[in-house]
Design an enzyme around this catalytic site. Structure first.
Site, PDB file in Angstrom:
ATOM      1  N   GLY B 691       0.786  -1.225   0.000  1.00  0.00           N
ATOM      2  CA  GLY B 691       0.000   0.000   0.000  1.00  0.00           C
ATOM      3  C   GLY B 691       0.816   1.271   0.000  1.00  0.00           C
ATOM      4  O   GLY B 691       0.296   2.349   0.312  1.00  0.00           O
ATOM      5  N   LYS B 930       5.440   4.459  12.038  1.00  0.00           N
ATOM      6  CA  LYS B 930       6.624   3.616  11.896  1.00  0.00           C
ATOM      7  C   LYS B 930       6.193   2.248  11.347  1.00  0.00           C
ATOM      8  O   LYS B 930       5.135   2.155  10.720  1.00  0.00           O
ATOM      9  CB  LYS B 930       7.378   3.506  13.222  1.00  0.00           C
ATOM     10  N   GLU B 934       6.017  -6.105   8.867  1.00  0.00           N
ATOM     11  CA  GLU B 934       6.726  -7.375   9.044  1.00  0.00           C
ATOM     12  C   GLU B 934       6.599  -7.966  10.440  1.00  0.00           C
ATOM     13  O   GLU B 934       6.560  -9.185  10.609  1.00  0.00           O
ATOM     14  CB  GLU B 934       8.226  -7.188   8.750  1.00  0.00           C
TER      15      GLU B 934
END
Lengths: 330, 975
Positions: B691, B930, B934
């Site tokens: 995105g 931030k 992952e």
């Protein structure tokens, strides 16, 4: 990934198809849905000069049910059509379960029952791409001198893993086999060739054209279960078909048929386990004893990531579960 | 055999000459140019090529084109009939069901067939219907929601069509507006107008209509097809590679072997200590099954395949080693005979260091070592009330991106190289490729394409990319090399399997006083990211718990297995599995709640890590607390159960960088303001499903006070966009996002200067919001477009362009040392805590993941819909790695290189997803943002292992947690 080159014939009738096979028997392959064959061709496991494509043989597509004579299924009926068929669901729920368990919706929309019954045996060392297989000496099935699955074996140990097979064996299905010389009928369990390179006993010029299932027996109940890593896409690692015929009203088991698949080269009917169930009322102890006996009757082929002992534990668990489901459902 | 066929596709008849052996997929894509039908596996296992044949979904790769005659074929291009989107296409955009977009056309068509037959499906119906469509990005959560929402809307509206042109840009904005209106109830109340809003993705429309272009869709005139010959042996000396027979085959245009490129060497890790160890094609030896030997360019795929079979290779088989612990032994076969000299990347960019030989490690086949010592471990253990030592093992997993790796290269006579690549960082690939080909960096133009999922697997420069470029130079024609699914599994990259020995000492209250870690990572035949993963396994772990006395030794080891590389959270899943599995065991030993033990040790805002990184934002404790509260942990943990199905819960936490310093060390961005009030944003970031295109546009729009629909993004192109770090180590939001924000702010200042003069108010009194620039009252001011026009007129035609740049750690030149883990790592850490609830069938050993509760501290969610999608994808990949995924290797050979045999999670096994964001507002990030892409895979493994222990008392220390292992452990317990 391109398919290898081949010619294609599109017979419109069984007779035409048989004539084509007579003319090209040893260099042609029959293509029904093609979901297994085309993958095999992409992997260069087969290299036929021609395909005899049965897609246009419309006569082989219907399902007929008669309470007296049972079920007749044209070999080109898709697995989806079988899973959705009202008479199959009503009278042979185990077959609907098996048809629905196979692969994925896309595959079931295309794969046929005849193709499923003739699905070539599979092995982790054989069903791989051409370049993959070059990393090892050819196995017996590929014309070499060695079985990689069982290195001491002098005969191929690939497995029949098609989902409808154990269920249809438990239902005592027969298959009609047609060639230009006429038709013959064979009990399904006798279709399979057992150990060795060949999957079925079909001659190259024969076509499996119809599946016949006897009329449903009163007070019979069947369950098909499979274990696979995922509930879709995968081939089964363990298959269990359990069919029980019981006396009314006391519930004593008159006849039990237990078929376990994907453990040995062909599905195995566990007759000693069935004998334990016969004449018994179901208790957890009886179920456990039958499940224990059934897995002892099968010589399990080692699997690439499952030890025979692990497969045995899983098979035992799924047999017990199948029998308990029958208990629950009736 | 060539023949005429007539295909009825999307309502039109097409008369075509085809070969009998061409599939419907071949013909749709190659002959009809309908590339919305995606090639994922080519063997009927992934569903990416799903089309409707007479209304039923089928895999086009397993349908002969000639057999589809007389059928009505519907592809994704035919769904938006007359330019009107199908409700499914709208719902997929509204609900965030689209990420990389590669599975999207197939899933939408499958869903259409479902709704045609069953207009009111249940959730289970939907899951069953799409069970043959693999998706790696979404975990199926939002796909399932979108299909149900579309069904509801169709039943509610009675009409199945929403008016909107599918193709032209103006009306696509209308479509987006409709989608946005539908989302208005989802809008979070926040001080921002564009960021923080769940806006539909900018690329959604292209992806739901099959128009998004991926590398495999690139068609160039005269394009040749390239194929690669690979080693069937795990370790062998090349005695002879004879191409004379292959060269004579008609249709073969060029062949290259290792001799042609013997001087070319590159690698992901290319430092003074660890010099590059990969050649594009094997020179002297092959070191794993799949190692590249030769490459062919030919007029078509069939000819290229045939040419490979005509290359004669003679091998001298060498002893091979596949177990990293055996490879470390003194008598093990040596895989890389000599140290390579020299280094490139770092020296050119000024990071000189004394080269250090790796020969000193005392073990054989070591490709890297990381050693960290903090405090005094011996003293720490002496203070401990309780010490545990455990050994954990993790398996090899595959990335499973639905788009197979592909490269198209076109060498212009001028010497310029154009490439289209499956990549995660166009500037990194440009740099390595240019060096390898001996070109000036700027002579390589990496063009923008969408990437169909990457997850770390498309970072490295691969031999097929080099070969495509080289063969294009040889032939003067474009060359395309698309890997087969098997090649993707075997010859790209895999996750490092690890052996982790963990010794931890704690006080009675669970406070960790000392910890000793020995970690061995098998990096396979080439170094790959071996020295990186053993560094990261430390670096992603140290931000979680305070451990005063700590010793860490990590080894990466060469074996003759396939090469291992980055995979989502690179190193974190393995170490977090070990750490939090052991912490759960320690809590059991001490009779404590593991949540208490976690909170007792968890780091907080303001902590300074041993390397100097400061946690300026840290929502770890809040993530843990909220995950525990939301999941019902207290009621669910430690339930006494006797039935066959038993449930349990487990928890784990994880952290992840938000970017790190590596080539090209910084990200830049530019905006151009148009006189109609729209802008173009130029960024080098990649859109691979995460995105970035949308969130970067949101940042620019927010800063300039305009709407998302006003932003057009040029991304992922080395000539059209400024330099960018790329999308790994999760720097996208913070690093690239900051550069974008600064670029927009730069342009805004220019506008404010002009507006301030015109309104006669100081610039600091101005506000940009709602497409206006005003002082206090929005009525007093002008529209954004008026301001742009005024600026251009008042400045002699000078265009309004903003520039911005950001470096992850602007205040340091100390790049992190892989070997010592010194130097600053990252500007900020994202955090997550995850609670898994499982149900174990004690009869069969099967584990069902019932629910996963994830709280992620991503600083600030720039787009909550996208943030949720990232979490869903992480949860699903973590589920796969915990329960079913396993690359099966025997003697270096991958036994399951297919989507049939490698078990990615399917729709039917998706857990209930509960997720939330913890907004810790990272001061360095744009609007406080931030990492989110992952981290939250890494908490899944221990959470599930701990939940299984809670349910049935069985502890598994190796992955995956398969049914047969549970049965075995239960049997062992039963005695």
């Amino acid at each position: 990934m391109r398919l290898p080159r081949f010619d294609c014939f599109d017979p419109r009738t069984v007779e035409e198809a048989c004539a084509r096979l007579d003319a090209h028997a040893h260099e042609a392959k029959i293509c029904a849905g093609g979901t297994d064959l085309l993958v095999r061709l992409k992997q260069r496991l087969d290299a036929p000069r021609a395909l005899v494509n049965l897609g246009a043989v419309n006569a082989l597509r219907d399902i007929q049910f008669d309470a007296e004579t049972g079920l007749r299924i044209g070999a080109l009926t898709t697995l989806r059509a079988i899973a959705d068929s009202p008479p199959v669901r009503a009278h042979y729920p185990m077959l609907a379960q098996a048809a629905r368990a196979a692969a994925s919706p896309q595959i079931r929309n295309q794969a046929t029952l005849g193709g499923n019954l003739c699905l070539e045996k599979r092995c982790w060392f054989f069903n791989q791409s051409q370049s993959w297989r070059q990393a090892r000496a050819a196995c017996l099935r590929a014309g070499g001198a060695q079985c990689w699955a069982i290195q001491s074996a002098d005969v191929c140990h690939a497995l029949v893993v098609a989902d409808t097979v154990p269920a249809l064996i438990a239902l005592r299905a027969q298959v009609v086999i047609t060639s230009s010389r006429g038709a013959r009928t064979l009990p399904l369990d006798q279709l399979y060739a057992g150990l060795g390179n060949a999957t079925t006993r079909l001659a190259p010029n024969e076509i499996l054209t119809e599946i016949r299932v006897p009329a449903p027996l009163p007070n019979s109940h069947g369950v098909y279960l499979r274990y696979s890593t995922r509930p879709a896409i995968d081939f089964a690692l363990v298959q269990v078909a359990a069919l029980l015929i019981r006396e009314e009203p006391d519930g004593v088991c008159r006849e039990a048929r237990l078929v376990v698949g994907a453990l040995a080269p062909t599905p195995v009917e566990a007759q000693q386990a069935a004998a334990i169930l016969n004449g018994q009322r179901f208790t957890h102890d009886v179920v456990a004893a039958a499940a224990d006996a059934a897995v002892k009757e099968v010589k399990i082929v080692p699997h690439i990531f499952l030890e025979p002992a692990a497969k045995r534990r899983l098979a035992r668990a799924f047999l017990a579960e199948a029998l308990q489901q029958v208990m629950r459902d009736t | 055999m060539k023949e005429w066929i007539r295909l009825r596709v999307n309502g039109s008849d097409h008369d075509l000459i085809v070969e009998s052996h061409w599939t419907l997929l071949d013909v749709l894509r190659e002959n009809l140019g309908l590339t919305g039908t995606k090639r994922g596996c080519d063997t009927g296992e992934c569903g990416a090529c799903t089309v409707l044949v007479d209304g039923l979904p089928r895999n086009a790769c397993l349908v002969l084109a000639r057999s589809a005659q007389g059928c009505a074929i519907t592809t994704i291009e035919g769904l938006a009939r007359g330019g009107e989107l199908h409700p499914l296409q709208l719902a997929f955009q509204e609900r965030g069901a689209v990420q990389c977009g590669y599975c999207t056309p197939g899933v939408i068509l499958t869903a259409k067939a479902l709704l045609d037959h069953n207009p009111a499906p249940t959730e289970d119906d939907v899951k069953a219907a799409i069970a043959g469509n693999l998706c790696r990005c979404t975990g199926y959560v939002k796909i399932t929601e979108a299909i149900l929402a579309a069904a509801e809307k169709m039943n509610h509206d009675g009409a199945s069509i929403v008016r909107c042109k599918a193709t032209d840009r103006a009306s696509s904005i209308v479509a987006r507006q409709q989608v946005k209106d539908a989302l208005s109830q989802r809008r979070a109340i926040n001080e921002h107008a564009v960021v923080g809003q769940s806006l539909p993705r900018l690329d959604g429309l292209l992806k739901v209509t099959g128009q998004a272009q991926y590398v495999g869709d690139v068609r160039l005139p005269g394009m040749h097809v390239g194929k690669i010959l690979r080693s069937p042996h795990a370790h062998a000396r090349l005695v002879k590679v004879d191409i004379s027979r292959a060269e004579k085959l008609p249709g073969v245009k060029a062949i290259m072997t290792g001799r042609d490129v013997a001087n070319v060497r590159y690698a992901f890790v290319d430092t003074p200590r660890y010099s590059a160890d990969e050649h594009p094609l094997a020179v002297d030896k092959v070191r794993y099954i799949g190692d590249e030997i030769a490459a062919v360019a030919a007029v078509d795929e069939e000819t290229a395949e045939e040419a490979l079979s005509l290359i004669d290779v003679e091998y001298e088989i060498l002893p091979a080693v596949f177990d990293p612990e055996k490879a470390m032994q003194p008598n093990a076969p040596v895989i890389h005979d000599a140290d390579y000299e020299g280094a490139s990347v770092w020296e050119e960019w000024g990071a000189q260091r004394t080269p250090t030989s790796t020969a000193r490690y005392g073990y054989n086949n070591i490709s890297g070592q990381t050693t960290v010592e903090i405090g005094d471990v011996a003293r720490g253990f002496a203070l401990a009330d309780h010490i545990r030592t455990d050994r954990f093992e993790t398996q090899v997993t595959a990335h499973g991106a639905l788009e197979p790796h592909c490269a198209v290269a076109h060498y212009e006579p001028s010497g310029k190289l154009n490439v289209w690549l499956s990549s995660m960082s166009v500037f990194y690939k440009r740099y390595i490729l240019a060096k390898a080909l001996g070109l000036a960096t700027s002579q390589v133009h990496v063009h923008s394409v969408y990437v169909g999922g990457a997850f770390g697997g498309k970072i490295d420069v691969f031999p097929y990319e080099f070969c495509a470029a080289y063969l294009s130079r040889q032939t003067g024609q474009p060359v395309k090399i698309e890997l087969t699914r098997e090649e993707v599994f075997v010859t790209t990259r895999q996750r490092h399997p690890m052996i982790i020995e963990l010794k931890t000492g704690v006080k009675r209250d669970g406070a960790i006083v000392a910890q000793k870690v020995k970690l061995i990572a098998d990096n396979g035949a080439y170094r790959g990211t071996g020295p990186v993963v053993i560094f990261l396994a430390h670096a992603f772990n140290v931000p979680i718990y305070r451990v005063p006395n700590f010793k860490y030794t990590g080894y990466s080891v060469y074996t003759n297995n396939p090469i291992r590389g980055p995979q989502r959270a690179h190193g974190a899943p393995q170490i977090r599995f070990a750490m939090d599995s052991q912490l759960d065991l320690i809590a059991r030993d001490l009779g404590l709640d593991p949540v208490k033990v976690m909170l007792r040790n968890a780091r907080e805002k303001g902590d300074v890590l041993p390397n100097g990184d400061v946690l300026e934002s840290c929502g770890l404790k809040e993530c843990i607390t909220r995950a525990v509260e939301t999941s019902g942990w207290r009621e669910k943990r430690g339930r006494a159960q006797t039935g066959r199905l038993r449930r349990g819960v487990g928890i784990s936490a994880c952290s992840m960088f938000s970017g790190a310093p590596f080539y090209p060390f910084a990200s830049a961005a530019a905006v151009q303001l148009h006189d109609d009030g729209a802008i173009t944003l130029f960024t080098g970031t990649m859109e691979m499903g995460q995105g970035a295109e949308t969130t970067m546009a949101q940042i620019a729009a927010e800063e300039l006070g305009i709407e998302l629909a006003d932003v057009r993004v040029i991304f992922g192109d080395t000539e059209l966009a400024p330099i960018d770090l790329g999308n790994f180590l999760s720097g996208g939001a913070l690093v690239t996002g900051k550069a974008v924000q600064l670029a927009a702010a730069d342009a805004k200042q220019q506008l404010f200067k002009v507006v301030s003069e015109m309104l006669e108010v100081p610039p600091e009194k101005l506000t940009a919001r709602g497409r206006r620039i005003f002082a206090g009252d929005p009525k007093i001011g002008m529209s954004f477009g008026e301001a742009v026009r005024a600026s251009i007129l008042r400045n002699g035609g000078n265009p309004v362009m903003g520039r911005g740049y950001y470096k992850p750690l602007p205040d340091t030149d100390q790049y992190p040392s892989l070997a010592r883990a010194k130097g600053r790592f990252t500007p900020a850490y994202g955090y997550a805590a995850q609670v898994a609830e499982v149900e174990v069938d004690t009869l069969t050993g099967e584990v069902r993941l019932v629910q996963v509760t994830t709280f992620h501290d991503c600083g600030f969610p720039l787009n909550p819909l996208i943030v949720e999608g990232q979490i869903d994808g992480n949860v699903s990949m973590g589920q796969g790695q915990a329960l079913c995924e396993d690359v099966i290797l025997r003697e270096g050979q991958v036994f399951n290189p297919s989507f049939l045999t490698y078990a990615l999670p399917v729709s039917l096994t998706q857990p209930r997803a509960a997720r939330g964001e913890v907004a810790s507002l990272e001061p360095k990030g744009p609007f406080g943002a931030k990492e989110v892409g992952e981290g939250s895979i890494a908490g899944m493994l221990a959470a599930i292992a701990n939940a299984v222990h809670d349910a049935v008392g069985v502890r598994l220390t190796s992955l995956p947690i398969a049914a047969e292992k549970i049965l075995l452990a239960q049997n062992a317990r039963a005695g």
